[in-house]
Each structure stands twice: as C-alpha cells, then as structure tokens.
Design a protein around this motif. Structure first.
Motif, mmCIF file in Angstrom:
data_model
loop_
_atom_site.group_PDB
_atom_site.id
_atom_site.type_symbol
_atom_site.label_atom_id
_atom_site.label_comp_id
_atom_site.label_asym_id
_atom_site.label_seq_id
_atom_site.Cartn_x
_atom_site.Cartn_y
_atom_site.Cartn_z
ATOM 1 N N MET A 62 0.825 -1.214 0.000
ATOM 2 C CA MET A 62 0.000 0.000 0.000
ATOM 3 C C MET A 62 0.859 1.265 0.000
ATOM 4 O O MET A 62 0.417 2.322 -0.474
ATOM 5 C CB MET A 62 -0.941 -0.016 1.199
ATOM 6 N N GLU A 63 2.071 1.180 0.524
ATOM 7 C CA GLU A 63 2.956 2.339 0.503
ATOM 8 C C GLU A 63 3.260 2.770 -0.928
ATOM 9 O O GLU A 63 3.524 3.940 -1.191
ATOM 10 C CB GLU A 63 4.259 2.018 1.245
ATOM 11 N N ASN A 64 3.237 1.796 -1.866
ATOM 12 C CA ASN A 64 3.490 2.137 -3.263
ATOM 13 C C ASN A 64 2.421 3.083 -3.816
ATOM 14 O O ASN A 64 2.697 3.886 -4.710
ATOM 15 C CB ASN A 64 3.552 0.866 -4.108
ATOM 16 N N PHE A 65 1.205 2.974 -3.295
ATOM 17 C CA PHE A 65 0.155 3.898 -3.721
ATOM 18 C C PHE A 65 0.512 5.328 -3.330
ATOM 19 O O PHE A 65 0.297 6.268 -4.104
ATOM 20 C CB PHE A 65 -1.187 3.502 -3.095
ATOM 21 N N TYR A 66 1.060 5.510 -2.126
ATOM 22 C CA TYR A 66 1.457 6.851 -1.686
ATOM 23 C C TYR A 66 2.568 7.401 -2.581
ATOM 24 O O TYR A 66 2.569 8.593 -2.940
ATOM 25 C CB TYR A 66 1.938 6.813 -0.238
ATOM 26 N N ILE A 67 3.529 6.532 -2.936
ATOM 27 C CA ILE A 67 4.621 6.962 -3.813
ATOM 28 C C ILE A 67 4.079 7.405 -5.167
ATOM 29 O O ILE A 67 4.471 8.438 -5.716
ATOM 30 C CB ILE A 67 5.645 5.820 -3.985
ATOM 31 N N THR A 68 3.151 6.618 -5.708
ATOM 32 C CA THR A 68 2.575 6.927 -7.022
ATOM 33 C C THR A 68 1.756 8.209 -6.973
ATOM 34 O O THR A 68 1.860 9.063 -7.872
ATOM 35 C CB THR A 68 1.698 5.762 -7.500
ATOM 36 N N ILE A 69 0.943 8.353 -5.944
ATOM 37 C CA ILE A 69 0.123 9.562 -5.817
ATOM 38 C C ILE A 69 1.012 10.797 -5.689
ATOM 39 O O ILE A 69 0.754 11.834 -6.324
ATOM 40 C CB ILE A 69 -0.819 9.431 -4.608
ATOM 41 N N GLU A 70 2.063 10.701 -4.900
ATOM 42 C CA GLU A 70 2.971 11.845 -4.737
ATOM 43 C C GLU A 70 3.623 12.211 -6.065
ATOM 44 O O GLU A 70 3.770 13.395 -6.395
ATOM 45 C CB GLU A 70 4.038 11.501 -3.700
ATOM 46 N N PHE A 71 4.008 11.185 -6.839
ATOM 47 C CA PHE A 71 4.625 11.436 -8.150
ATOM 48 C C PHE A 71 3.666 12.187 -9.064
ATOM 49 O O PHE A 71 4.033 13.200 -9.683
ATOM 50 C CB PHE A 71 5.034 10.103 -8.786
ATOM 51 N N TYR A 72 2.429 11.723 -9.148
ATOM 52 C CA TYR A 72 1.474 12.344 -10.059
ATOM 53 C C TYR A 72 0.950 13.668 -9.523
ATOM 54 O O TYR A 72 0.521 14.529 -10.311
ATOM 55 C CB TYR A 72 0.329 11.380 -10.368
ATOM 56 N N GLU A 73 0.989 13.859 -8.224
ATOM 57 C CA GLU A 73 0.575 15.155 -7.689
ATOM 58 C C GLU A 73 1.520 16.262 -8.152
ATOM 59 O O GLU A 73 1.086 17.387 -8.414
ATOM 60 C CB GLU A 73 0.508 15.104 -6.164
ATOM 61 N N ASP A 74 2.817 15.952 -8.243
ATOM 62 C CA ASP A 74 3.758 16.944 -8.767
ATOM 63 C C ASP A 74 3.407 17.302 -10.206
ATOM 64 O O ASP A 74 3.450 18.482 -10.594
ATOM 65 C CB ASP A 74 5.188 16.383 -8.703
ATOM 66 N N GLN A 75 3.053 16.294 -11.013
ATOM 67 C CA GLN A 75 2.655 16.547 -12.394
ATOM 68 C C GLN A 75 1.353 17.369 -12.448
ATOM 69 O O GLN A 75 1.209 18.286 -13.265
ATOM 70 C CB GLN A 75 2.436 15.216 -13.132
#
Length: 367
Positions: free
Chosen positions: A190-203
C-alpha cells in the motif's frame, strides 16, 4: 522506502484478458526470468533463510512437526511456470479457483476466506519510466496455519525492509505470528500507492499552473492522461478497501481462525490507510477538473479578447467605409468634389473620427 525499477510493465487499461474459472494460465508479461523461491522460517529465538529453495524442501519444512510453532514465509518470484504454481497449490490443498486467480493478473484486487485459508490479491502500483504508463504488478498472499505464501510476478524489493527486520530481530515481527507478517506485507504494498500519488501530484500541480496560462493543446492531453492514471489507482484501491472493511468488521463467531483477535486492529489500520488514499485520489481528481476548467476558461477568455478587438476594428472602419462610399458615387452635382482642399479635409475628418471612437471605447473600457 520502497524503490521501483525501470523494467515494470505497461498496463493498457481497457484490455482485460478473459480466462475461464479454474483454468491455469498466466496472463502477465513477465515470462523470461527464471522463477525463484525463498523461504524464511523464524520464531523469537532465531531464523533460517533458504534462497533458491526447492519445492521438496519447502514441503519438508512445512510438515516438520518440530517446527509447528514457527512462522514460515514462502515467497515466489515469477508466475509463468504454471505447473510449479499448480504444485504449490496442491501442496497447500488450496482450491483450484484460487490458483487461477493468482495466475490471472488481470483480475481486480480481492479477498477470499475459506475454511483454513485466507487469500489476498492486491495490485502494486508505481509510476513507470514512460510518462504515459503505470507499473502494475499483482501480488497475492495465502495465509494457512503457520504458513504465509506470497506470489510476485517478478523479482522486486518491496519487502526488503521486512526481511531485514526478520534477520536483525528489529521490532516485534519475530514475536508475532504470520498474520502480523501479512499485515506488514500488505502495508508495504500500500505504501506504493502513496509513492505513485505523490509522483502524479507533482505533475498535476504543474499542469494546474500551466493550464492557467498556456493555450497548447497538449496541456489538455496531459490532463486526460493523468486522469486515466488516477482513475486506475482508484479502481485498484476500491476493492482492497472493501476487502479490508469486511475483514475488520467480522463478528467474533465469523472471524477467520488464522488471525489473532488482537491483530484485527492492524487490518483496521490498513482500511483507514485505504480511505486516506481514496481521499487523496478524490482531491487529485478535483484538481484535474479545476485544471480542465482553467484551460477552457483561459481559451474562452482569449477568444473573447480576440473577438472584442476584431469587433472594435470593424466598428471603427464602418463609418470610414460609409464616407468613402458616399464620395465614391458618380453624381455630377456634389459640391464637395470641387473644393480645392476637399480631399485633405475628408482625410482629416476621418482621422478625427477614428481618434474620437478610440477615445470613447477606451473610456468605456471596451478594450
């Protein structure tokens, strides 16, 4: 912290491989690397690690009566060896449809509670190297007696920190049973979801700023691409949220025996995390909607400004066209035609008329 590699597969969202129930076929793309199996056997006193272990050795360790209280974590990297996965299912006496779900990686996340088995299937989502792609991997877990089996499509380092905690006796992992280990593994995914969301939030934040000032069509294309990615995250976490809710909400008489009552609170914590992820996803979706609205509003405003200027120019030239049209008539009796300075007087009048109209428009703030 979970890392991610550049060789993760691309997922086309609208293409789902259909496989008949109880039919064994691996539907993923990772078919080249050899299948590797690792086994951890541990308790509070110590641990043993078996790398590239054989299925025969795993069976021996599981059936060892001297180790009935030990936790056994059996991890498989690679699912393309269908016969091997089938033999693992037979060794654990698992229902055929569970093995089919493990191999069919196009299915949604799910949880199944059988008589002696708890089955979890979850999507691990990470940003890929390609902006237009997500890195998706299905990870499945089987919890039975004192054995926890994890199935991964390929070798990755999602659980490296958990292995280190087992080796170094860090925390309480070696003091707890395999249900606590399952909690740790699910939490790591589930931590991978946080990493992915953070990445796309920058975009998304960059797109929001760009949408307010840019008229490039690719801005709208990138907004829609991000919307697709965030939607996929939502589709991946929703069934997991439901599964965790069902698990944490069961009554005492319905609870699965393989999970200690004191550990149900841990799965309630995972359910809370899934809600947090969904809230963040909804926020990002609203931000993308705002970016789209800003883009279209900016385009409309720009078009209105252009139309305003064109209208002002047209209005200014209308009386000039009228004057030129009047003096372009071929009548003999037109007194102004005989004036010595008539041409210059008309030009001056036209010039003053233009200045007067511009001054009037500026005073009205029409442009």
């Amino acid at each position: 912290m979970t890392n991610y590699c550049g060789d993760m597969k691309r997922i086309k969202y609208k293409k789902v491989r259909k496989v008949q129930p109880n039919y064994y076929e691996y539907t993923g793309v990772h078919k080249t690397d050899p299948v590797e199996m690792q086994l951890f056997v541990y308790d509070d006193a110590g641990y043993e690690e078996y790398k590239k272990v054989s299925l025969l050795r795993v069976k021996k360790e599981i059936e060892d009566e001297l180790q009935t209280d030990d936790v056994k974590w059996f991890n498989i990297h690679g699912l393309h060896d269908v016969e091997l996965i089938k033999h693992i299912g037979e060794m654990l006496a698992v229902e055929a449809f569970i093995i089919s779900d493990i191999l069919n990686v196009s299915r949604r996340s799910k949880m199944e509670e059988l008589d002696q088995v708890l089955f979890f299937s979850i999507k691990s989502v990470l940003p890929g190297n390609d902006y237009d792609a997500l890195a998706i991997e299905q990870i499945s877990f089987l919890l039975k007696d004192n054995v926890l089996v994890s199935f991964q499509e390929k070798k990755s380092d999602f659980f490296t920190h958990i292995r280190e905690r087992i080796k170094t006796h860090s925390g309480i992992v070696r003091k707890r049973k395999n249900d606590y280990l399952l909690y740790l593994l699910l939490e790591a995914v589930m931590e991978n979801f946080y990493i992915t969301i953070e990445f796309y939030e920058d975009q998304i934040e960059a797109l929001l700023v760009e949408a307010k000032s840019s008229d490039k069509p690719d801005v709208l294309v990138r907004i829609e691409k991000n919307r697709e990615h965030i939607n996929f995250l939502k589709r991946a976490i929703l069934p997991l949220r439901d599964a965790l809710f069902n698990l944490k909400s069961e009554h005492h008489e319905d609870r699965y025996d393989g999970i200690e009552e004191s550990n149900y609170g841990l799965f309630a914590r995972l359910h809370q995390k899934s809600l947090e992820i969904l809230e963040q996803i909804e926020y990002d979706m609203n931000t993308l909607d705002s970016a789209s609205s800003f883009y279209f509003s900016s385009q409309s405003h720009r078009m209105n400004e252009i139309m305003k200027i064109l209208t002002a120019v047209s209005v200014i030239f209308m009386p000039l066209t009228f004057i030129v049209g009047v003096y372009g008539m071929n009548f003999d009796i037109m007194p102004e035609l005989r004036l010595k300075y008539g041409y210059f007087l008309v030009l001056a009048a036209m010039f003053l008329l233009v200045l007067g109209m511009i001054f009037f428009f500026k005073r009205k703030k029409w442009f």
